[in-house]
Design a protein around this motif. Structure first.
Motif, PDB file in Angstrom:
ATOM      1  N   LEU A 199       0.819  -1.215   0.000  1.00 31.27           N
ATOM      2  CA  LEU A 199       0.000   0.000   0.000  1.00 31.27           C
ATOM      3  C   LEU A 199       0.852   1.263   0.000  1.00 31.27           C
ATOM      4  CD1 LEU A 199      -2.980   0.968   0.144  1.00 31.27           C
ATOM      5  CD2 LEU A 199      -2.727   1.027   2.626  1.00 31.27           C
ATOM      6  N   ARG A 200       1.955   1.239   0.723  1.00 36.23           N
ATOM      7  CA  ARG A 200       2.796   2.428   0.867  1.00 36.23           C
ATOM      8  C   ARG A 200       4.066   2.387   0.010  1.00 36.23           C
ATOM      9  NH1 ARG A 200       1.469   5.257   5.787  1.00 36.23           N
ATOM     10  NH2 ARG A 200      -0.214   4.220   6.900  1.00 36.23           N
ATOM     11  N   LYS A 201       4.132   1.438  -0.910  1.00 35.58           N
ATOM     12  CA  LYS A 201       5.323   1.308  -1.753  1.00 35.58           C
ATOM     13  C   LYS A 201       5.484   2.541  -2.642  1.00 35.58           C
ATOM     14  CE  LYS A 201       7.619  -1.664  -5.133  1.00 35.58           C
ATOM     15  NZ  LYS A 201       7.566  -2.920  -5.914  1.00 35.58           N
ATOM     16  N   PRO A 202       6.656   3.182  -2.625  1.00 34.87           N
ATOM     17  CA  PRO A 202       6.835   4.398  -3.412  1.00 34.87           C
ATOM     18  C   PRO A 202       7.054   4.159  -4.905  1.00 34.87           C
ATOM     19  CG  PRO A 202       8.837   3.868  -2.209  1.00 34.87           C
ATOM     20  CD  PRO A 202       7.800   2.893  -1.745  1.00 34.87           C
ATOM     21  N   GLY A 203       7.530   2.972  -5.272  1.00 33.05           N
ATOM     22  CA  GLY A 203       7.821   2.686  -6.686  1.00 33.05           C
ATOM     23  C   GLY A 203       6.720   1.898  -7.365  1.00 33.05           C
ATOM     24  N   LYS A 204       7.032   1.434  -8.572  1.00 35.15           N
ATOM     25  CA  LYS A 204       6.070   0.693  -9.379  1.00 35.15           C
ATOM     26  C   LYS A 204       5.864  -0.708  -8.810  1.00 35.15           C
ATOM     27  CE  LYS A 204       5.100  -0.519 -14.207  1.00 35.15           C
ATOM     28  NZ  LYS A 204       5.615  -0.478 -15.604  1.00 35.15           N
ATOM     29  N   PHE A 205       4.636  -1.214  -8.889  1.00 32.76           N
ATOM     30  CA  PHE A 205       4.329  -2.558  -8.409  1.00 32.76           C
ATOM     31  C   PHE A 205       4.896  -3.617  -9.361  1.00 32.76           C
ATOM     32  CE2 PHE A 205       0.225  -0.705  -6.516  1.00 32.76           C
ATOM     33  CZ  PHE A 205       0.815  -0.521  -5.281  1.00 32.76           C
ATOM     34  N   THR A 206       5.302  -4.741  -8.767  1.00 33.36           N
ATOM     35  CA  THR A 206       5.546  -5.929  -9.580  1.00 33.36           C
ATOM     36  C   THR A 206       4.190  -6.506  -9.974  1.00 33.36           C
ATOM     37  OG1 THR A 206       5.511  -7.447  -7.704  1.00 33.36           O
ATOM     38  CG2 THR A 206       7.631  -6.396  -8.236  1.00 33.36           C
ATOM     39  N   ALA A 207       4.179  -7.468 -10.868  1.00 36.34           N
ATOM     40  CA  ALA A 207       2.919  -8.086 -11.298  1.00 36.34           C
ATOM     41  C   ALA A 207       2.203  -8.722 -10.111  1.00 36.34           C
ATOM     42  CB  ALA A 207       3.193  -9.123 -12.388  1.00 36.34           C
ATOM     43  N   ASP A 208       2.958  -9.390  -9.246  1.00 42.23           N
ATOM     44  CA  ASP A 208       2.345 -10.031  -8.073  1.00 42.23           C
ATOM     45  C   ASP A 208       1.791  -8.995  -7.100  1.00 42.23           C
ATOM     46  OD1 ASP A 208       2.885 -12.541  -9.024  1.00 42.23           O
ATOM     47  OD2 ASP A 208       4.713 -12.819  -7.834  1.00 42.23           O
ATOM     48  N   GLU A 209       2.522  -7.917  -6.913  1.00 42.32           N
ATOM     49  CA  GLU A 209       2.059  -6.857  -6.014  1.00 42.32           C
ATOM     50  C   GLU A 209       0.797  -6.186  -6.549  1.00 42.32           C
ATOM     51  OE1 GLU A 209       6.342  -5.410  -4.075  1.00 42.32           O
ATOM     52  OE2 GLU A 209       5.605  -4.541  -5.954  1.00 42.32           O
ATOM     53  N   PHE A 210       0.756  -5.983  -7.857  1.00 43.26           N
ATOM     54  CA  PHE A 210      -0.443  -5.369  -8.439  1.00 43.26           C
ATOM     55  C   PHE A 210      -1.657  -6.282  -8.284  1.00 43.26           C
ATOM     56  CE2 PHE A 210      -3.014  -4.127 -12.306  1.00 43.26           C
ATOM     57  CZ  PHE A 210      -3.504  -2.961 -11.738  1.00 43.26           C
ATOM     58  N   ASN A 211      -1.452  -7.578  -8.468  1.00 40.95           N
ATOM     59  CA  ASN A 211      -2.555  -8.528  -8.274  1.00 40.95           C
ATOM     60  C   ASN A 211      -3.048  -8.502  -6.832  1.00 40.95           C
ATOM     61  OD1 ASN A 211      -2.696  -9.468 -10.923  1.00 40.95           O
ATOM     62  ND2 ASN A 211      -1.136 -11.051 -10.589  1.00 40.95           N
ATOM     63  N   GLU A 212      -2.113  -8.334  -5.910  1.00 44.56           N
ATOM     64  CA  GLU A 212      -2.502  -8.250  -4.503  1.00 44.56           C
ATOM     65  C   GLU A 212      -3.270  -6.953  -4.234  1.00 44.56           C
ATOM     66  OE1 GLU A 212      -2.883  -9.808  -0.714  1.00 44.56           O
ATOM     67  OE2 GLU A 212      -2.048 -10.766  -2.507  1.00 44.56           O
ATOM     68  N   MET A 213      -2.811  -5.856  -4.809  1.00 38.95           N
ATOM     69  CA  MET A 213      -3.482  -4.575  -4.633  1.00 38.95           C
ATOM     70  C   MET A 213      -4.897  -4.609  -5.180  1.00 38.95           C
ATOM     71  SD  MET A 213      -3.682  -1.468  -3.617  1.00 38.95           S
ATOM     72  CE  MET A 213      -2.155  -0.616  -3.306  1.00 38.95           C
ATOM     73  N   LYS A 214      -5.093  -5.294  -6.288  1.00 41.32           N
ATOM     74  CA  LYS A 214      -6.408  -5.357  -6.915  1.00 41.32           C
ATOM     75  C   LYS A 214      -7.457  -6.016  -6.015  1.00 41.32           C
ATOM     76  CE  LYS A 214      -5.174  -7.176 -10.950  1.00 41.32           C
ATOM     77  NZ  LYS A 214      -5.283  -7.631 -12.354  1.00 41.32           N
ATOM     78  N   LYS A 215      -6.994  -6.778  -5.022  1.00 42.25           N
ATOM     79  CA  LYS A 215      -7.927  -7.458  -4.125  1.00 42.25           C
ATOM     80  C   LYS A 215      -8.706  -6.474  -3.256  1.00 42.25           C
ATOM     81  CE  LYS A 215      -5.231 -11.751  -3.792  1.00 42.25           C
ATOM     82  NZ  LYS A 215      -4.466 -12.655  -2.884  1.00 42.25           N
ATOM     83  N   HIS A 216      -8.252  -5.205  -3.186  1.00 41.09           N
ATOM     84  CA  HIS A 216      -8.949  -4.251  -2.319  1.00 41.09           C
ATOM     85  C   HIS A 216     -10.389  -4.026  -2.775  1.00 41.09           C
ATOM     86  CE1 HIS A 216      -8.051  -1.157  -5.409  1.00 41.09           C
ATOM     87  NE2 HIS A 216      -9.023  -0.464  -4.851  1.00 41.09           N
ATOM     88  N   SER A 217     -10.658  -4.194  -4.061  1.00 42.03           N
ATOM     89  CA  SER A 217     -12.031  -4.030  -4.549  1.00 42.03           C
ATOM     90  C   SER A 217     -12.961  -5.086  -3.941  1.00 42.03           C
ATOM     91  CB  SER A 217     -12.068  -4.139  -6.081  1.00 42.03           C
ATOM     92  OG  SER A 217     -11.344  -3.104  -6.671  1.00 42.03           O
ATOM     93  N   GLN A 218     -12.498  -6.324  -3.920  1.00 43.04           N
ATOM     94  CA  GLN A 218     -13.310  -7.415  -3.381  1.00 43.04           C
ATOM     95  C   GLN A 218     -13.434  -7.309  -1.865  1.00 43.04           C
ATOM     96  OE1 GLN A 218     -14.789  -9.729  -5.513  1.00 43.04           O
ATOM     97  NE2 GLN A 218     -15.972 -10.346  -3.708  1.00 43.04           N
TER      98      GLN A 218
END
Length: 325
Positions: A199-218
């Motif tokens: 959530l607080r990462k200052p740089g670009k997400f890796t593919a795995d991190e982005f997939n994890e971030m997308k879970k916030h919608s659910q």
């Protein structure tokens, strides 16, 4: 609701208490004004039904004392009385009385007087729930506070344009505008379930991190949908759940989490999607500088029909000056 009945007459107190209990409310009773004051402090009832004339502390005095002491939790106060002069009633209302029931009371009148009380309490509950949940999201994300306030105003501007310019069918009413203003700050409530390292990462997400971030919608949807199921008449909670789940969907079906497209995406989520992107573009983040309004405007127009609902983009164009202001 929790109701407090304050009356020094045993028969009247018991009769009112029995009626209110039969209507499905939780009832607490007090024998006089002093007991009523103690009960109000300890029980924090939603509504007080109190007699006017009582030994010691009478109804108007008790009412005035409560009004001076209450803070966030508003108590709806109904006075039971045989008084009918305008002077008496005006005086009681100046002390903070909300409504009156005439002695001897009838069941139909009691039910009618509780209607406005129920609406006031429901509105208070709604605002407290929304504010509390929004503050929960804010506590996890340092960028969220002012972002939430801007999102709600951007969303309201778009919703008002859609409603007032005839872009929506007649099933949509002014309540749509009011509800989206209230619920849009909850769009990212699901971020409470995302690890700080992402959530607080200052740089670009890796593919795995982005997939994890997308879970916030659910996560957000499941949180709010449980509330909506518990209170099926609270339409604003269902709107909040719909926004949380779908505000990252795209009009052409390329969004997440479910790849919805077109009007399968709830309208409120289509509105918040544009408001959210506009604010993200025009504000500085740890990973980017702020875009100018002109640059954000061009990006949103480019997204018309693919990322964004064309109807919502048209509303944005018409309301450009309000967004800038």
């Amino acid at each position: 609701m929790k109701l407090l009945v304050v009356d020094d007459d045993l028969v009247s107190r018991a009769k009112m208490g029995k009626l209110l209990s039969a209507l499905g409310h939780k009832v607490v009773t007090a024998n006089d004004g002093d007991e009523g004051w103690d009960a109000w402090q300890s029980e924090q009832p939603d509504v007080i039904v109190m007699d006017w004339v009582m030994p010691g502390m009478d109804g108007p005095v008790l009412c005035e004392k409560i009004r001076k002491a209450e803070s966030v939790h508003y108590t709806y106060i109904i006075m039971v009385t045989s008084k009918s002069s305008m002077e008496d009633l005006s005086n009681a209302m100046s002390k903070g009385v909300d409504d009156f029931i005439v002695k001897p009371f009838r069941k139909a009148e009691v039910i009618a007087r509780l209607g406005p009380a129920m609406r006031i309490i429901n509105l208070q509950t709604r605002d407290i729930v929304i504010f509390s949940l929004a503050k929960l999201a804010e506590s996890r994300d340092s960028d969220t506070g002012e972002h939430l306030d801007r999102i709600r105003h951007f969303s309201k501007i778009l919703a008002e344009n859609l409603l007032n310019t005839g872009k929506l069918d007649k099933t949509y009413q002014q309540s749509f505008v009011e509800d989206i203003f209230l619920t849009s700050p909850l769009h990212d409530i699901g971020k409470v379930g995302i690890a700080d390292s992402i959530l607080r990462k200052p740089g670009k997400f890796t593919a795995d991190e982005f997939n994890e971030m997308k879970k916030h919608s659910q996560v957000g949807y499941e949180t709010l949908n449980q509330c909506a199921q518990s209170y099926p008449n609270a339409n604003y909670l269902q709107m909040a759940a719909d926004i949380a789940l779908n505000h990252h969907e795209k009009f052409d079906g390329s969004g997440y989490p479910n790849g919805l497209s077109g009007e399968d995406i709830p309208l409120a989520a289509r509105v918040v999607a544009l408001a959210d992107v506009y604010d993200a573009l025009t504000q500085k983040r740890v990973y980017k500088e702020a875009f100018t309004h002109e640059a954000a405007y061009a990006i949103i127009l480019e997204g018309r029909g693919n990322h964004f609902d064309p109807m919502v983009v048209d509303a944005f164009i018409e309301c450009e000056s309000k967004f800038i202001r």
